[in-house]
Design a protein around this motif. Structure first.
Motif, PDB file in Angstrom:
ATOM      1  N   GLU A 268       0.806  -1.215   0.000  1.00  0.00           N
ATOM      2  CA  GLU A 268       0.000   0.000   0.000  1.00  0.00           C
ATOM      3  C   GLU A 268       0.849   1.279   0.000  1.00  0.00           C
ATOM      4  O   GLU A 268       0.363   2.332  -0.426  1.00  0.00           O
ATOM      5  CB  GLU A 268      -0.983   0.003   1.168  1.00  0.00           C
ATOM      6  CG  GLU A 268      -0.367   0.002   2.543  1.00  0.00           C
ATOM      7  CD  GLU A 268      -1.428   0.034   3.647  1.00  0.00           C
ATOM      8  OE1 GLU A 268      -2.623   0.029   3.333  1.00  0.00           O
ATOM      9  OE2 GLU A 268      -1.042   0.064   4.828  1.00  0.00           O
ATOM     10  N   ASP A 269       2.094   1.206   0.440  1.00  0.00           N
ATOM     11  CA  ASP A 269       2.961   2.386   0.347  1.00  0.00           C
ATOM     12  C   ASP A 269       3.207   2.806  -1.103  1.00  0.00           C
ATOM     13  O   ASP A 269       3.587   3.956  -1.362  1.00  0.00           O
ATOM     14  CB  ASP A 269       4.310   2.112   1.026  1.00  0.00           C
ATOM     15  CG  ASP A 269       4.203   2.138   2.545  1.00  0.00           C
ATOM     16  OD1 ASP A 269       3.206   2.691   3.054  1.00  0.00           O
ATOM     17  OD2 ASP A 269       5.103   1.607   3.216  1.00  0.00           O
ATOM     18  N   LEU A 270       3.013   1.871  -2.030  1.00  0.00           N
ATOM     19  CA  LEU A 270       3.232   2.171  -3.454  1.00  0.00           C
ATOM     20  C   LEU A 270       1.949   2.585  -4.172  1.00  0.00           C
ATOM     21  O   LEU A 270       1.996   2.951  -5.335  1.00  0.00           O
ATOM     22  CB  LEU A 270       3.827   0.940  -4.158  1.00  0.00           C
ATOM     23  CG  LEU A 270       5.186   0.458  -3.668  1.00  0.00           C
ATOM     24  CD1 LEU A 270       5.562  -0.847  -4.347  1.00  0.00           C
ATOM     25  CD2 LEU A 270       6.257   1.506  -3.918  1.00  0.00           C
ATOM     26  N   PHE A 271       0.815   2.506  -3.495  1.00  0.00           N
ATOM     27  CA  PHE A 271      -0.454   2.842  -4.134  1.00  0.00           C
ATOM     28  C   PHE A 271      -0.512   4.333  -4.468  1.00  0.00           C
ATOM     29  O   PHE A 271      -0.133   5.174  -3.646  1.00  0.00           O
ATOM     30  CB  PHE A 271      -1.640   2.514  -3.218  1.00  0.00           C
ATOM     31  CG  PHE A 271      -1.918   1.045  -3.053  1.00  0.00           C
ATOM     32  CD1 PHE A 271      -1.335   0.098  -3.876  1.00  0.00           C
ATOM     33  CD2 PHE A 271      -2.785   0.604  -2.059  1.00  0.00           C
ATOM     34  CE1 PHE A 271      -1.595  -1.251  -3.719  1.00  0.00           C
ATOM     35  CE2 PHE A 271      -3.052  -0.737  -1.893  1.00  0.00           C
ATOM     36  CZ  PHE A 271      -2.454  -1.670  -2.721  1.00  0.00           C
ATOM     37  N   PRO A 272      -1.019   4.683  -5.663  1.00  0.00           N
ATOM     38  CA  PRO A 272      -1.260   6.104  -5.969  1.00  0.00           C
ATOM     39  C   PRO A 272      -2.383   6.649  -5.094  1.00  0.00           C
ATOM     40  O   PRO A 272      -3.085   5.905  -4.405  1.00  0.00           O
ATOM     41  CB  PRO A 272      -1.649   6.079  -7.448  1.00  0.00           C
ATOM     42  CG  PRO A 272      -2.132   4.703  -7.708  1.00  0.00           C
ATOM     43  CD  PRO A 272      -1.378   3.802  -6.781  1.00  0.00           C
ATOM     44  N   LYS A 273      -2.564   7.964  -5.147  1.00  0.00           N
ATOM     45  CA  LYS A 273      -3.535   8.628  -4.278  1.00  0.00           C
ATOM     46  C   LYS A 273      -4.931   8.064  -4.452  1.00  0.00           C
ATOM     47  O   LYS A 273      -5.648   7.811  -3.470  1.00  0.00           O
ATOM     48  CB  LYS A 273      -3.524  10.132  -4.557  1.00  0.00           C
ATOM     49  CG  LYS A 273      -4.456  10.926  -3.666  1.00  0.00           C
ATOM     50  CD  LYS A 273      -4.367  12.407  -3.950  1.00  0.00           C
ATOM     51  CE  LYS A 273      -5.316  13.192  -3.058  1.00  0.00           C
ATOM     52  NZ  LYS A 273      -5.239  14.654  -3.331  1.00  0.00           N
ATOM     53  N   GLU A 274      -5.349   7.896  -5.694  1.00  0.00           N
ATOM     54  CA  GLU A 274      -6.687   7.380  -5.969  1.00  0.00           C
ATOM     55  C   GLU A 274      -6.623   5.867  -6.156  1.00  0.00           C
ATOM     56  O   GLU A 274      -6.368   5.375  -7.254  1.00  0.00           O
ATOM     57  CB  GLU A 274      -7.290   8.048  -7.201  1.00  0.00           C
ATOM     58  CG  GLU A 274      -7.594   9.524  -7.027  1.00  0.00           C
ATOM     59  CD  GLU A 274      -8.369  10.079  -8.212  1.00  0.00           C
ATOM     60  OE1 GLU A 274      -9.564   9.786  -8.363  1.00  0.00           O
ATOM     61  OE2 GLU A 274      -7.746  10.816  -9.004  1.00  0.00           O
ATOM     62  N   THR A 275      -6.807   5.138  -5.075  1.00  0.00           N
ATOM     63  CA  THR A 275      -6.748   3.679  -5.109  1.00  0.00           C
ATOM     64  C   THR A 275      -7.962   3.098  -4.398  1.00  0.00           C
ATOM     65  O   THR A 275      -8.327   3.564  -3.320  1.00  0.00           O
ATOM     66  CB  THR A 275      -5.464   3.157  -4.426  1.00  0.00           C
ATOM     67  OG1 THR A 275      -4.321   3.636  -5.135  1.00  0.00           O
ATOM     68  CG2 THR A 275      -5.423   1.640  -4.418  1.00  0.00           C
ATOM     69  N   ILE A 276      -8.591   2.108  -5.029  1.00  0.00           N
ATOM     70  CA  ILE A 276      -9.688   1.370  -4.411  1.00  0.00           C
ATOM     71  C   ILE A 276      -9.291  -0.101  -4.371  1.00  0.00           C
ATOM     72  O   ILE A 276      -8.953  -0.687  -5.397  1.00  0.00           O
ATOM     73  CB  ILE A 276     -11.001   1.521  -5.202  1.00  0.00           C
ATOM     74  CG1 ILE A 276     -11.418   2.999  -5.271  1.00  0.00           C
ATOM     75  CG2 ILE A 276     -12.114   0.687  -4.570  1.00  0.00           C
ATOM     76  CD1 ILE A 276     -12.604   3.245  -6.187  1.00  0.00           C
ATOM     77  N   VAL A 277      -9.303  -0.681  -3.171  1.00  0.00           N
ATOM     78  CA  VAL A 277      -8.964  -2.100  -3.023  1.00  0.00           C
ATOM     79  C   VAL A 277     -10.250  -2.852  -2.689  1.00  0.00           C
ATOM     80  O   VAL A 277     -10.973  -2.489  -1.759  1.00  0.00           O
ATOM     81  CB  VAL A 277      -7.917  -2.310  -1.921  1.00  0.00           C
ATOM     82  CG1 VAL A 277      -7.554  -3.783  -1.811  1.00  0.00           C
ATOM     83  CG2 VAL A 277      -6.672  -1.473  -2.200  1.00  0.00           C
ATOM     84  N   TYR A 278     -10.505  -3.906  -3.464  1.00  0.00           N
ATOM     85  CA  TYR A 278     -11.776  -4.647  -3.328  1.00  0.00           C
ATOM     86  C   TYR A 278     -11.516  -6.141  -3.225  1.00  0.00           C
ATOM     87  O   TYR A 278     -10.686  -6.699  -3.953  1.00  0.00           O
ATOM     88  CB  TYR A 278     -12.666  -4.356  -4.543  1.00  0.00           C
ATOM     89  CG  TYR A 278     -13.877  -5.256  -4.653  1.00  0.00           C
ATOM     90  CD1 TYR A 278     -14.940  -5.159  -3.748  1.00  0.00           C
ATOM     91  CD2 TYR A 278     -13.965  -6.220  -5.662  1.00  0.00           C
ATOM     92  CE1 TYR A 278     -16.040  -5.989  -3.847  1.00  0.00           C
ATOM     93  CE2 TYR A 278     -15.061  -7.046  -5.774  1.00  0.00           C
ATOM     94  CZ  TYR A 278     -16.104  -6.937  -4.861  1.00  0.00           C
ATOM     95  OH  TYR A 278     -17.188  -7.764  -4.958  1.00  0.00           O
ATOM     96  N   SER A 279     -12.259  -6.790  -2.322  1.00  0.00           N
ATOM     97  CA  SER A 279     -12.186  -8.243  -2.168  1.00  0.00           C
ATOM     98  C   SER A 279     -13.575  -8.827  -2.365  1.00  0.00           C
ATOM     99  O   SER A 279     -14.525  -8.427  -1.684  1.00  0.00           O
ATOM    100  CB  SER A 279     -11.673  -8.597  -0.773  1.00  0.00           C
ATOM    101  OG  SER A 279     -11.732  -9.986  -0.547  1.00  0.00           O
ATOM    102  N   GLY A 280     -13.684  -9.782  -3.298  1.00  0.00           N
ATOM    103  CA  GLY A 280     -14.985 -10.402  -3.536  1.00  0.00           C
ATOM    104  C   GLY A 280     -15.185 -10.762  -4.984  1.00  0.00           C
ATOM    105  O   GLY A 280     -14.242 -10.811  -5.780  1.00  0.00           O
ATOM    106  N   ASP A 281     -16.427 -11.012  -5.359  1.00  0.00           N
ATOM    107  CA  ASP A 281     -16.800 -11.374  -6.722  1.00  0.00           C
ATOM    108  C   ASP A 281     -16.501 -10.194  -7.642  1.00  0.00           C
ATOM    109  O   ASP A 281     -17.111  -9.130  -7.531  1.00  0.00           O
ATOM    110  CB  ASP A 281     -18.296 -11.721  -6.763  1.00  0.00           C
ATOM    111  CG  ASP A 281     -18.727 -12.259  -8.120  1.00  0.00           C
ATOM    112  OD1 ASP A 281     -18.028 -12.018  -9.125  1.00  0.00           O
ATOM    113  OD2 ASP A 281     -19.794 -12.915  -8.186  1.00  0.00           O
ATOM    114  N   ILE A 282     -15.572 -10.384  -8.568  1.00  0.00           N
ATOM    115  CA  ILE A 282     -15.137  -9.275  -9.420  1.00  0.00           C
ATOM    116  C   ILE A 282     -16.242  -8.793 -10.350  1.00  0.00           C
ATOM    117  O   ILE A 282     -16.278  -7.621 -10.733  1.00  0.00           O
ATOM    118  CB  ILE A 282     -13.876  -9.675 -10.226  1.00  0.00           C
ATOM    119  CG1 ILE A 282     -13.265  -8.452 -10.919  1.00  0.00           C
ATOM    120  CG2 ILE A 282     -14.195 -10.769 -11.220  1.00  0.00           C
ATOM    121  CD1 ILE A 282     -12.856  -7.337  -9.992  1.00  0.00           C
ATOM    122  N   GLU A 283     -17.172  -9.663 -10.723  1.00  0.00           N
ATOM    123  CA  GLU A 283     -18.257  -9.246 -11.616  1.00  0.00           C
ATOM    124  C   GLU A 283     -19.321  -8.434 -10.886  1.00  0.00           C
ATOM    125  O   GLU A 283     -20.187  -7.841 -11.512  1.00  0.00           O
ATOM    126  CB  GLU A 283     -18.895 -10.475 -12.277  1.00  0.00           C
ATOM    127  CG  GLU A 283     -17.947 -11.181 -13.241  1.00  0.00           C
ATOM    128  CD  GLU A 283     -18.611 -12.345 -13.950  1.00  0.00           C
ATOM    129  OE1 GLU A 283     -19.559 -12.924 -13.388  1.00  0.00           O
ATOM    130  OE2 GLU A 283     -18.180 -12.662 -15.077  1.00  0.00           O
TER     131      GLU A 283
END
Length: 391
Positions: A268-283
């Motif tokens: 996460e230290d490398l994530f750009p400012k606008e980052t959304i992290v999601y866990s689950g069904d990708i569809e």
């Protein structure tokens, strides 16, 4: 005295004594095929060990030892002609001590920052929350009970006011079901890395590192004009690190994983400012943004486990998709080959464009690579990055 007794007297190995002889620091008499050491040699050896303790290198000792041997056995008497050399060594040692003290302060600062529990520092930017949409009815999602850190949501929920669809936020990422307490998976990391290097030969490890770097260069070229970038998959955290350093500075990053929150913790230290992290069904992700580039890692995992292959459904017309694929040259292992892989990708709407493959290398028995598949045998393997476009 013989060499064995001499080495034991000075608490060094016989090989060390032989090395000092070869360097010309010790000059014992030679009787037939054996060395004979005198008390003078013993005095010289004491001086060698003393000078070593003062941080003198072997080639820096030679002049002093020669003077001592030829003129005096008294250390202080032999010092006078070499006073400037000892003063220079003192200054050098003081400089090294200062450097070591700086190093220790850095180490202490890192140790002070260490925590026994997971410490997630990045959350969902408030500006990104306004873009969230219900995957069921398409309505904007509303933020409930947010816990904020630096204008980022670390905990809370997203709720559709129309159909009641709910997403959960914890540890700074979004999930389609409640997020349990995360167990610390960092214990044993150093042992795992050491074991990985020990179990695989140097060529194998360097081959993989070169493949990661080359893959990151390809990804950098493919996503250079992208606004929305997605990383999808649990399986290649080290490759993610190389890839994240190659992203456009102004890109929005969407990270998808199924069950490996460790990815977020380490990267996460490398994530750009606008980052959304999601866990689950990708569809059924809670956003409808079109992706301009997708880096997908989990084809092998999904196909090996016999699950349905799913990708994020909203892709721009000219998007690139780069996919990590491992080729295993062992017919006894139930692993999809290249032909099946390309066929599967075509069936879900992607046209093969190019690939980059590492050299074929031997994966040793007991290596952590592919251990998640229950594979514990020796076989040849090849790593590939396959690029696809929309037909």
């Amino acid at each position: 005295m013989k060499i064995g007794e001499f080495a034991k007297r000075h608490n060094v190995s016989i090989d060390t004594v032989r090395h000092y002889i070869a360097e010309g620091l010790l000059t014992p008499l030679r009787e037939n095929t054996q060395y004979s050491f005198s008390e003078i040699d013993s005095s010289v050896m004491d001086t060698i060990l003393l000078l070593k303790s003062m941080n003198f290198k072997l080639d820096e000792m030679k002049g002093y030892l020669l003077f001592q041997t030829m003129y005096t056995s008294d250390f202080s008497m032999a010092l006078k002609p070499f006073k400037s050399e000892f003063e220079a060594k003192l200054a050098q040692n003081l400089e090294e001590i200062e450097k070591l003290q700086k190093m220790n302060r850095l180490i202490e600062s890192k140790l002070n920052a260490y925590t026994e529990k997971y410490s997630f520092k990045r959350g969902v930017a408030l500006s990104s929350v306004t873009t969230m949409r219900c995957p069921v009815c398409g309505k904007p999602l509303e933020l409930e009970n947010p816990l904020l850190l630096h204008n980022e949501v670390m905990e809370g929920a997203l709720l559709c006011p129309d159909c009641g669809k709910k997403f959960f936020i914890r540890y700074g990422f979004i999930a389609d079901k409640p997020i349990p307490e995360i167990e610390d998976r960092t214990d044993g990391i150093s042992e795992m890395i050491e074991n990985y290097v020990r179990k695989n030969d140097k060529d194998y490890v360097l081959n993989i590192r070169e493949h990661y770097q080359k893959s990151a260069e390809i990804a950098k070229d493919h996503c250079k004009n992208s606004r929305n970038v997605m990383i999808s998959g649990d399986s290649a955290g080290f490759l993610n690190s190389a890839f994240l350093r190659s992203m456009p500075a102004d890109a929005r990053l969407f990270v998808h994983f199924d069950d490996n929150a460790t990815i977020k913790y380490f990267l996460e230290d490398l994530f750009p400012k606008e980052t959304i992290v999601y866990s689950g069904d990708i569809e059924k992700a809670p956003f409808a943004d079109e992706m301009d580039y997708v880096f997908w890692q989990d084809y092998d995992v999904i196909s090996y486990l016999g699950k349905e292959i799913k990708l994020y459904p909203h892709i721009s017309e000219n998007a690139w998709l780069d996919c990590l694929k491992v080729l295993i040259f062992n017919k006894d292992l139930n692993f999809p080959d290249e032909k099946r892989f390309l066929s599967d990708m075509q069936n879900i709407g992607w046209k093969y464009a190019a690939d980059y493959k590492s050299d074929r290398v031997l994966r040793k028995r007991g290596s952590s690579d592919l251990s998640g598949f229950g594979i514990d045998s020796e076989f040849e393997t090849q790593f590939g990055l396959y690029s696809f476009k929309k037909p």
